[in-house]
Design a protein around this motif. Structure first.
Motif, PDB file in Angstrom:
ATOM      1  N   ASN A 118       2.231  37.710 -36.921  1.00 27.15           N
ATOM      2  CA  ASN A 118       3.307  38.310 -36.870  1.00 27.15           C
ATOM      3  C   ASN A 118       3.140  39.864 -37.201  1.00 27.15           C
ATOM      4  O   ASN A 118       2.523  40.250 -37.986  1.00 27.15           O
ATOM      5  N   PRO A 119       3.472  40.678 -36.194  1.00 26.94           N
ATOM      6  CA  PRO A 119       3.074  42.240 -36.197  1.00 26.94           C
ATOM      7  C   PRO A 119       3.750  42.953 -37.386  1.00 26.94           C
ATOM      8  O   PRO A 119       3.017  43.682 -37.922  1.00 26.94           O
ATOM      9  N   PHE A 132      -4.742  43.866 -38.271  1.00 24.03           N
ATOM     10  CA  PHE A 132      -4.314  43.595 -36.671  1.00 24.03           C
ATOM     11  C   PHE A 132      -5.422  43.476 -36.127  1.00 24.03           C
ATOM     12  O   PHE A 132      -5.787  42.416 -35.474  1.00 24.03           O
ATOM     13  N   ILE A 148       1.495  36.331 -30.442  1.00 22.75           N
ATOM     14  CA  ILE A 148       2.000  37.536 -31.110  1.00 22.75           C
ATOM     15  C   ILE A 148       3.580  37.127 -31.277  1.00 22.75           C
ATOM     16  O   ILE A 148       4.062  37.324 -30.229  1.00 22.75           O
ATOM     17  N   SER A 191       2.014  45.454 -29.747  1.00 18.55           N
ATOM     18  CA  SER A 191       1.011  44.669 -30.049  1.00 18.55           C
ATOM     19  C   SER A 191       0.163  43.985 -29.104  1.00 18.55           C
ATOM     20  O   SER A 191      -1.079  44.153 -29.531  1.00 18.55           O
ATOM     21  N   ALA A 195      -3.854  44.654 -28.615  1.00 20.03           N
ATOM     22  CA  ALA A 195      -4.870  43.585 -28.478  1.00 20.03           C
ATOM     23  C   ALA A 195      -5.774  43.597 -27.234  1.00 20.03           C
ATOM     24  O   ALA A 195      -6.977  43.122 -27.313  1.00 20.03           O
TER      25      ALA A 195
END
Length: 417
Positions: A118-119, A132, A148, A191, A195
Motif C-alpha cells: 500500500n503506497p 518502497f 500496488i 507508484s 516500480a
C-alpha cells in the motif's frame, strides 16, 4: 436462455500477470481472491483456513505478514499446504514494515507468490521512496508480481495535502470528493511508474484503488481503466456484514465487470461472529456467474413463494438441492467437463413452475399449498417423470446425478486436477 453477447462492452485489454500458475488479466477469466483472518504466526490455523478457502474456490489467498514471527511462519504455511496437495498461490499483505520483513526473512519473500503493498503505508518523505524501492527490488530479485493497492482509508497524506492545496489555488476548484478520487488514481499510477523505473515489468504489476462507497468505486475504476493497461484488482473495501456487504459489493463490482473492467476480485465481507470465512468466496463466484462471466457450480432457480405456497416444502427442497449440487461439484469437477454450466429449477406452484422448469436443464414444479406432493420433472424442456410421495428430494437428486453422468463428457485422466 443465453444472453446476447453484444449487450455489454468487451473486456478491457490489460497486460497479463502470472501469479504462480494463475493468470490475471491479458484476456484470462476474472480470478477470485480471498484473505485469511487467522493470526499468521499460527501456521496450522492459517494453513487450514487457506486450504478451506481454496477448496471453496478461491484461486489466490492473501495472508497478513505484519511481524517477524508471521514472516518466519510463511515458509511453514506454504510447506503445510503443499503437503495437503493445496497448490493455491499465497499473497503476502505488507504494511508499514514490509521492507524490513522481506529483507530480514528471505525465505518468506521466496515462499510468497505475490506481494501486496500500500503506497500510503510504506513510509513518509525520503523513507517512503527508500522503503518502497526495497519492496520492489525484492520483487524483482525473486521474480514476484506486486499489487500496488491504494486505499482511501490510508491514502498517502502528503500526496493528498499537495493535491488539495493545488486545487484550492485553482481558479476553478473541483469538489473535494473529485480531488480525493484523483489522488487515489495518481498514487496508483505514480507508484506503478516508480516500480517500472526500479525494474519491475508491467507484466508483474496489478493495481487497485479501493473505496467503501459504491458510486466512488465505480467512478475511480472507470477513470483508472481509461488511463492505463495494468491488470486491475476490484473490491469494495470494508463492505460490511451480511446482506449490506453482499448487496454493496454486488452493486459496485457488477457495474464495473459488465463494463469490461476488472481482472480479479475479492469480496471484503465482515463475517458474523464465528461465521464461515468461505462466504466471501461463494459471493464472488456468484457475482461472476450471475453476470455471465464465469461458471463455477450449477445454478438453482427458485421462486420466492407467495400465498399459493404457504407450505415450506418447496423451500426445503430448493435448499436441499442447492446444497447438494454445491457439495457434489467437488466430485463432478474432477470427473466431468462442463457441469458448472448446468441449470436447475425448483418451483413452488403451477403458475410459473412448468414454464420455468422447461427453461432449465432439469426442473421440478410442485403443486402449491394444500395439495399432496405431485411434482412433474422436466429434462431439457420435456416432461420426463412425475414424482410423488415422501422421497421427492431423494428421487430428484438421483435424476440430477443420472443427467450429469449421461450429459457431460468424462474428463481424460490427464485433465483431472
Amino acid at each position: 436462455m443465453t444472453m446476447p453477447q453484444n449487450i455489454f462492452p468487451p473486456r478491457r485489454n490489460s497486460v497479463g500477470v502470472l501469479v504462480g500458475t494463475i493468470k490475471i488479466g491479458g484476456g484470462a477469466p476474472v480470478v477470485v481472491q480471498s484473505m485469511t483472518n487467522t493470526d499468521t504466526e499460527n501456521e496450522i490455523a492459517t494453513a487450514e483456513q487457506v486450504a478451506q478457502l481454496a477448496l471453496a474456490g478461491s484461486e489466490l489467498v492473501r495472508i497478513t505478514v505484519n511481524t517477524a514471527e508471521a514472516a518466519k511462519a510463511v515458509p511453514g504455511i506454504r510447506a503445510r499446504l503443499d503437503d495437503m496437495g493445496c497448490e493455491v498461490p499465497l499473497i503476502g499483505d505488507f504494511h508499514f514494515n514490509g521492507h524490513k520483513l522481506v529483507t530480514d526473512y528471505p525465505d518468506c519473500a521466496r515462499a510468497l507468490a505475490k506481494y501486496r503493498i500500500n503506497p500510503g503505508n510504506v513510509g513518509h518523505g525520503k523513507k517512503r521512496d527508500e522503503q518502497f524501492s526495497i519492496l520492489i527490488e525484492t520483487a524483482c530479485k525473486y521474480d514476484k508480481p506486486v499489487r500496488i493497492g491504494v486505499n482511501w482509508g490510508s491514502l498517502d497524506p502528503e500526496l493528498l495535502v499537495r493535491m488539495m492545496d493545488e486545487n484550492a489555488r485553482s481558479s476553478d476548484p473541483k469538489d473535494a470528493t473529485l480531488v480525493m478520487h484523483e489522488a487515489l488514481i495518481t498514487s496508483a499510477l505514480e507508484s506503478a511508474a516508480r516500480a517500472e523505473e526500479i525494474g519491475l515489468g508491467r507484466d508483474r504489476i496489478i493495481l487497485s484503488c479501493k473505496m467503501s462507497g459504491v458510486r466512488d468505486l465505480i467512478a475511480v475504476y472507470r477513470d483508472l481503466a481509461g488511463r492505463c493497461d495494468y491488470a486491475l484488482h476490484l473490491g469494495l473495501t470494508e463492505a460490511g456484514m451480511g446482506s449490506k456487504g453482499i448487496v454493496a459489493s454486488t452493486a459496485a463490482l457488477s457495474v464495473l465487470l459488465l463494463g469490461g473492467i476488472g481482472d480479479t476480485i475479492r469480496i471484503s465481507l465482515t463475517p458474523d461472529p464465528g461465521g464461515d470465512r468461505t462466504r466471501e468466496v461463494i459471493v464472488a463466484q456468484e457475482i461472476l456467474q450471475t453476470t455471465g462471466l464465469r461458471a463455477f457450480v450449477p445454478l438453482v432457480a427458485a421462486c420466492p413463494g407467495c400465498g399459493r405456497t404457504t407450505s415450506t416444502y418447496f423451500q426445503e427442497l430448493a435448499e436441499s438441492i442447492q446444497g447438494y449440487v454445491r457439495s457434489q461439484m467437488l466430485v463432478w469437477r474432477e470427473q466431468y467437463e462442463g457441469v458448472e454450466n448446468m441449470t436447475l429449477a425448483v418451483m413452488g406452484c403451477v403458475v410459473n413452475g412448468p414454464g420455468e422448469s422447461k427453461h432449465a436443464n432439469i426442473g421440478i414444479s410442485l403443486p402449491g399449498s394444500g395439495e399432496r406432493p405431485v411434482a412433474p420433472v422436466y429434462v431439457d424442456g420435456q416432461k420426463s417423470i412425475t414424482l410423488k410421495g415422501d422421497n421427492i428430494a431423494g428421487e430428484f437428486r438421483q435424476i440430477v446425478d443420472e443427467y450429469v453422468e449421461m450429459k457431460y463428457p468424462k474428463k481424460k485422466s490427464g485433465n483431472v486436477h
